[in-house]
Design a protein around this motif. Structure first.
Motif, mmCIF file in Angstrom:
data_model
loop_
_atom_site.group_PDB
_atom_site.id
_atom_site.type_symbol
_atom_site.label_atom_id
_atom_site.label_comp_id
_atom_site.label_asym_id
_atom_site.label_seq_id
_atom_site.Cartn_x
_atom_site.Cartn_y
_atom_site.Cartn_z
ATOM 1 N N SER A 1 0.825 -1.207 0.000
ATOM 2 C CA SER A 1 0.000 0.000 0.000
ATOM 3 C C SER A 1 0.861 1.259 0.000
ATOM 4 N N GLU B 1 2.129 1.658 -3.516
ATOM 5 C CA GLU B 1 1.058 2.143 -4.390
ATOM 6 C C GLU B 1 0.810 3.631 -4.178
ATOM 7 N N MET B 2 0.891 4.078 -2.934
ATOM 8 C CA MET B 2 0.737 5.509 -2.689
ATOM 9 C C MET B 2 1.889 6.282 -3.317
ATOM 10 N N THR C 1 3.454 5.637 -6.045
ATOM 11 C CA THR C 1 3.293 5.754 -7.498
ATOM 12 C C THR C 1 1.991 6.446 -7.888
ATOM 13 N N SER C 2 1.178 6.815 -6.904
ATOM 14 C CA SER C 2 -0.084 7.492 -7.191
ATOM 15 C C SER C 2 0.147 8.992 -7.385
ATOM 16 N N VAL D 1 -1.476 11.291 -5.429
ATOM 17 C CA VAL D 1 -1.816 12.048 -4.221
ATOM 18 C C VAL D 1 -0.670 13.004 -3.915
ATOM 19 N N LEU E 1 -10.505 2.802 -1.453
ATOM 20 C CA LEU E 1 -9.950 2.483 -2.771
ATOM 21 C C LEU E 1 -9.941 3.697 -3.689
ATOM 22 N N TYR F 1 -6.771 5.796 -3.883
ATOM 23 C CA TYR F 1 -5.753 5.295 -4.802
ATOM 24 C C TYR F 1 -6.223 5.374 -6.256
ATOM 25 N N SER G 1 -6.500 9.315 -7.317
ATOM 26 C CA SER G 1 -5.520 9.913 -6.409
ATOM 27 C C SER G 1 -5.266 11.395 -6.660
ATOM 28 N N ILE H 1 -2.825 4.138 4.550
ATOM 29 C CA ILE H 1 -2.088 2.920 4.193
ATOM 30 C C ILE H 1 -2.550 1.750 5.057
ATOM 31 N N GLN I 1 -6.006 0.577 3.883
ATOM 32 C CA GLN I 1 -5.974 -0.173 2.624
ATOM 33 C C GLN I 1 -5.346 -1.549 2.816
ATOM 34 N N HIS J 1 5.207 9.959 2.787
ATOM 35 C CA HIS J 1 4.342 10.747 1.909
ATOM 36 C C HIS J 1 4.904 12.159 1.767
#
Length: 278
Positions: free
Chosen positions: A56, A59-60, A62-63, A65, A101, A104, A107, A121, A124, A199
């Motif tokens: 998670s 994934e954040m 590469t998002s 946000v 969801l 993500y 985002s 995180i 998720q 982040h």
């Protein structure tokens, strides 16, 4: 050290685990900390949770946000109500799993600070671990603000110089510049290769995190940034409850109080301090 049903467990005895899982188990085994479980399923569940926390976090990373202060927080109004304090309150007409969801999936509509990112995180990772139906049963009143969590998501806070993949650590910058107080520190997920996801920072080594925070100190500062020994985890009690799927859906859950401190990037222990004094 790992113990299951009162007996020590070695990494060689759990060969049916995947590569990342075995790496986690090896580090747990080598740690001075004592990890005790009633069953191999409990061990498997925690190890898998650590893996999904790292997934998670990646994934954040590469998002789309973005990091921002509470005053400028953003969310998708189709799933969340943005409060005047910069928190995200789950809308009553949407499923909790869909709302998590969406952070993500859409985002680019979201902006928040790094403590809030850790809780997202965690949610998720739990969703991945127990599935949408059970997640929706557990977490019907999600409110995202700093380190605030649902009563069914308790955190464990401890101090140790040994951390494991999936742990959350804190890079402290006590002499942060007053013009950029959000660089007072960074909450970061420990990844399996020894790097950290924070982040607003991305994935960095500890040295890179510290170097950047040092560049954000006030002129004349003599206290460099450092990696604290503070570790935050999903508590063992929460993991046991999630594994046994003992949902509080049909019983009254007393919601936790929220401290709207308006300070970005604080540690979990700092938030706990605010809870204790207010």
């Amino acid at each position: 050290m790992i113990q299951v049903a009162g007996r020590p467990v070695s990494p060689d005895s759990v060969m049916d685990f995947g590569r990342i899982e075995r790496l986690i188990i090896q580090q747990m085994h080598d740690s001075a900390e004592w990890f005790s479980y009633f069953s191999i399923n409990e061990l498997r569940f925690e190890v898998n949770m650590r893996k999904t926390i790292m997934e998670s976090a990646n994934e954040m990373n590469t998002s789309q946000v973005t990091f921002t202060i509470f005053e400028e927080a953003r969310c998708n109004p189709a799933y969340w109500t943005l409060t005047n304090t910069g928190g995200f309150l789950l809308r009553p007409d949407v499923e909790p799993s869909d709302a998590i969801l969406d952070i993500y999936g859409n985002s680019s509509l979201y902006a928040f600070e790094c403590a809030t990112a850790i809780i997202i995180i965690y949610y998720q990772a739990i969703l991945k671990s127990i599935g949408q139906s059970q997640f929706n049963a557990f977490f019907q009143n999600i409110y995202l603000y700093s380190w605030h969590t649902d009563p069914d998501l308790e955190l464990q806070i401890l101090y140790s110089d040994q951390f494991l993949p999936g742990d959350v650590v804190y890079f402290n910058n006590p002499d942060f510049h007053p013009d950029t107080p959000w660089y007072r520190g960074e909450n970061a997920v420990v990844l399996s290769d020894g790097t950290f996801f924070g982040h607003g920072f991305g994935i960095m080594t500890a040295e890179e995190m510290i170097e950047f925070l040092n560049s954000q100190r006030f002129p004349g500062s003599v206290q460099p940034a450092y990696l604290d020994t503070l570790i935050t985890r999903i508590s063992p009690t929460t993991l046991q409850k999630l594994l046994s799927l003992q949902s509080g859906r049909n019983v009254y859950k007393q919601l936790k109080g929220v401290i709207h401190h308006n300070l970005c990037s604080i540690s979990s222990i700092q938030y706990q301090f605010y809870l204790n004094i207010y």
